[in-house]
Design an enzyme around this catalytic site. Structure first.
Site, PDB file in Angstrom:
ATOM      1  N   HIS A  96      -0.014  59.318 -12.577  1.00 40.20           N
ATOM      2  CA  HIS A  96       1.325  59.920 -12.433  1.00 40.20           C
ATOM      3  C   HIS A  96       1.481  61.076 -13.432  1.00 40.20           C
ATOM      4  O   HIS A  96       2.580  61.596 -13.601  1.00 40.20           O
ATOM      5  CB  HIS A  96       2.417  58.900 -12.754  1.00 40.20           C
ATOM      6  CG  HIS A  96       2.633  57.834 -11.721  1.00 40.20           C
ATOM      7  ND1 HIS A  96       2.689  58.082 -10.376  1.00 40.20           N
ATOM      8  CD2 HIS A  96       2.855  56.495 -11.860  1.00 40.20           C
ATOM      9  CE1 HIS A  96       2.922  56.947  -9.723  1.00 40.20           C
ATOM     10  NE2 HIS A  96       3.024  55.975 -10.602  1.00 40.20           N
ATOM     11  N   TRP A 107       0.852  54.031  -0.228  1.00 42.91           N
ATOM     12  CA  TRP A 107       0.457  54.490   1.111  1.00 42.91           C
ATOM     13  C   TRP A 107      -0.715  55.479   1.022  1.00 42.91           C
ATOM     14  O   TRP A 107      -1.726  55.331   1.694  1.00 42.91           O
ATOM     15  CB  TRP A 107       1.670  55.149   1.771  1.00 42.91           C
ATOM     16  CG  TRP A 107       1.506  55.534   3.205  1.00 42.91           C
ATOM     17  CD1 TRP A 107       0.620  55.016   4.100  1.00 42.91           C
ATOM     18  CD2 TRP A 107       2.269  56.524   3.907  1.00 42.91           C
ATOM     19  NE1 TRP A 107       0.794  55.626   5.324  1.00 42.91           N
ATOM     20  CE2 TRP A 107       1.795  56.551   5.235  1.00 42.91           C
ATOM     21  CE3 TRP A 107       3.316  57.381   3.553  1.00 42.91           C
ATOM     22  CZ2 TRP A 107       2.330  57.412   6.205  1.00 42.91           C
ATOM     23  CZ3 TRP A 107       3.854  58.222   4.517  1.00 42.91           C
ATOM     24  CH2 TRP A 107       3.357  58.239   5.824  1.00 42.91           C
TER      25      TRP A 107
HETATM   26  P1  A3P Z   1      11.136  52.623  -0.416  1.00 45.72           P
HETATM   27  O1  A3P Z   1      11.529  51.989  -1.718  1.00 45.72           O
HETATM   28  O2  A3P Z   1      12.014  53.792  -0.074  1.00 45.72           O
HETATM   29  O3  A3P Z   1      11.019  51.684   0.721  1.00 45.72           O
HETATM   30  P2  A3P Z   1       5.037  54.001  -4.534  1.00 45.72           P
HETATM   31  O4  A3P Z   1       3.931  53.476  -3.702  1.00 45.72           O
HETATM   32  O5  A3P Z   1       4.807  55.382  -5.051  1.00 45.72           O
HETATM   33  O6  A3P Z   1       5.449  53.031  -5.579  1.00 45.72           O
HETATM   34  O7  A3P Z   1       6.274  54.205  -3.548  1.00 45.72           O
HETATM   35  C1  A3P Z   1       6.888  53.098  -2.940  1.00 45.72           C
HETATM   36  C2  A3P Z   1       7.634  53.582  -1.719  1.00 45.72           C
HETATM   37  O8  A3P Z   1       6.698  53.802  -0.658  1.00 45.72           O
HETATM   38  C3  A3P Z   1       8.591  52.527  -1.216  1.00 45.72           C
HETATM   39  O9  A3P Z   1       9.665  53.244  -0.608  1.00 45.72           O
HETATM   40  C4  A3P Z   1       7.739  51.772  -0.208  1.00 45.72           C
HETATM   41  O10 A3P Z   1       8.472  51.019   0.718  1.00 45.72           O
HETATM   42  C5  A3P Z   1       7.013  52.931   0.442  1.00 45.72           C
HETATM   43  N1  A3P Z   1       5.760  52.535   1.096  1.00 45.72           N
HETATM   44  C6  A3P Z   1       4.863  51.603   0.691  1.00 45.72           C
HETATM   45  N2  A3P Z   1       3.855  51.509   1.555  1.00 45.72           N
HETATM   46  C7  A3P Z   1       4.101  52.383   2.544  1.00 45.72           C
HETATM   47  C8  A3P Z   1       3.424  52.719   3.771  1.00 45.72           C
HETATM   48  N3  A3P Z   1       2.297  52.133   4.095  1.00 45.72           N
HETATM   49  N4  A3P Z   1       3.975  53.659   4.549  1.00 45.72           N
HETATM   50  C9  A3P Z   1       5.140  54.268   4.212  1.00 45.72           C
HETATM   51  N5  A3P Z   1       5.839  53.986   3.100  1.00 45.72           N
HETATM   52  C10 A3P Z   1       5.328  53.056   2.264  1.00 45.72           C
END
Ligand code: A3P
Length: 320
Positions: A132, A72
């Site tokens: 990270h 995100w």
């Molecule tokens: P959940 O598994 O709780 O749904 P990262 O991008 O650091 O790998 O984190 C992934 C998490 O961010 C996931 O959470 C995913 O669904 C959520 N995510 C991905 N895109 C997003 C967006 N545009 N807005 C909000 N949350 C998002």
């Protein structure tokens, strides 16, 4: 392309047997390197970017704990800093056809894992990268240069559940899934990729208080709750505040709309596409909600995690 164990550099092969080990969540062993847990494949990327990455003063580095909403924030930062020549409402905006992890590559997971010294000449200023890595393990030039760091974390309970679900997607079918209880133990021991989780978060939190010009500390929860306010803050921190003219054009809404979970997760590229590593882009989109932990964690688990993080109230935890 993923490095196989037998493709590791001699330096890595020599280092690995000297490091403490713990069971990994996917299939590999985790090694403790410079105080955090990493697998052997990523270790090589870490060492290589620590040695070779030369930060520029204008660089922007997104640092996150895994599963805190990196995808995100990558989308938001990319759209924000390129908004003048790539307005978010543009029909062929890159986010509509390209996964955010391609647009904003990880240093140690992508650029330096593929080549020990990648050609970064195609990145125009301000260059936008992601990592990270804990603060003390960032390439020295990042710490020494005036580059900006945007740090994103998420409450440990949702981070844990998201990490557990993601690791299970990465496990080969014949391996079966990790039980929640099994990996919860590991998480509480600090054994998770780039963990201990709390060391990662707290070091950046304290540094952001000391040096707010350098580090902007954000949480997934506050971004969800007040996205407009935090997007504006982010733009100011990066030296590209939203102008009156842009307000008139609903720029903030435009950026948030294109980067929303609903929009990104429903794009063809993110539903059907894959990263060069073979990982489905869809793996980065699950629920995108705050508080999903309530569907998975028992009261005992919550109490234990909160005690470890001394949370109770997440904000207290951060200010302690
Ligand atoms: P959940 O598994 O709780 O749904 P990262 O991008 O650091 O790998 O984190 C992934 C998490 O961010 C996931 O959470 C995913 O669904 C959520 N995510 C991905 N895109 C997003 C967006 N545009 N807005 C909000 N949350 C998002």
């Amino acid at each position: 392309k993923y490095l196989k164990e037998d493709e590791l550099s001699e330096e890595c092969k020599t280092l690995i047997p000297t490091l403490p080990t713990a069971p990994g969540w996917v299939h590999t062993t985790l090694y403790k390197y410079q105080g955090f847990w990493i697998n052997s494949r990523l270790l090589q990327g870490v060492i290589s970017c620590q040695k070779h990455f030369q930060s520029q003063h204008t660089d922007i580095l997104l640092v996150t704990t895994p599963k805190s909403g990196t995808t995100w924030l990558k989308s938001i930062l990319f759209t924000l800093i390129n908004r003048t020549h790539l307005p978010p409402t543009q029909q062929n905006h890159p986010l509509l056809s390209t996964n955010p992890h391609i647009l904003v590559p990880f240093l140690e997971l992508k650029l330096y894992i593929e080549e020990s010294n990648p050609d970064l000449s195609s990145f125009t200023s301000p260059r936008l990268f992601s990592t990270h890595l804990p603060y003390n393990s960032l390439p020295k030039s990042v710490q020494d240069s005036r580059c900006k760091i945007v740090y994103l974390c998420r409450n440990p309970k949702d981070t844990f559940v998201s990490l557990w679900a993601f690791a299970n997607k990465l496990r080969l079918e014949q391996m079966g899934s990790n039980s929640l209880e099994q990996v919860f133990e590991n998480f509480c021991e600090g054994v998770s990729l780039y963990g201990p989780f709390w060391d990662h978060v707290l070091s950046y939190w304290h540094l952001s208080l000391k040096n707010p010009e350098k580090i902007c500390f954000l949480t997934y929860e506050e971004m969800k709750e007040e996205p407009e306010i935090h997007l504006r803050k982010l733009a100011e921190f990066l030296g590209c505040p939203i102008s009156k003219k842009e307000d008139g054009e609903n720029m903030v809404e435009g950026i948030l709309d294109i980067c929303s979970f609903d929009n990104l997760s429903n794009l063809k590229v993110n539903k059907e596409g894959k990263l060069p590593s073979g990982l489905n882009n869809s793996a980065f989109f699950r629920k995108g909600e705050v508080g999903d932990w309530k569907n998975y964690l028992t009261m005992e688990m919550v109490e234990r995690l909160e005690k470890i993080c001394e949370v109770g109230d997440w904000k207290n935890y951060l200010t302690m």
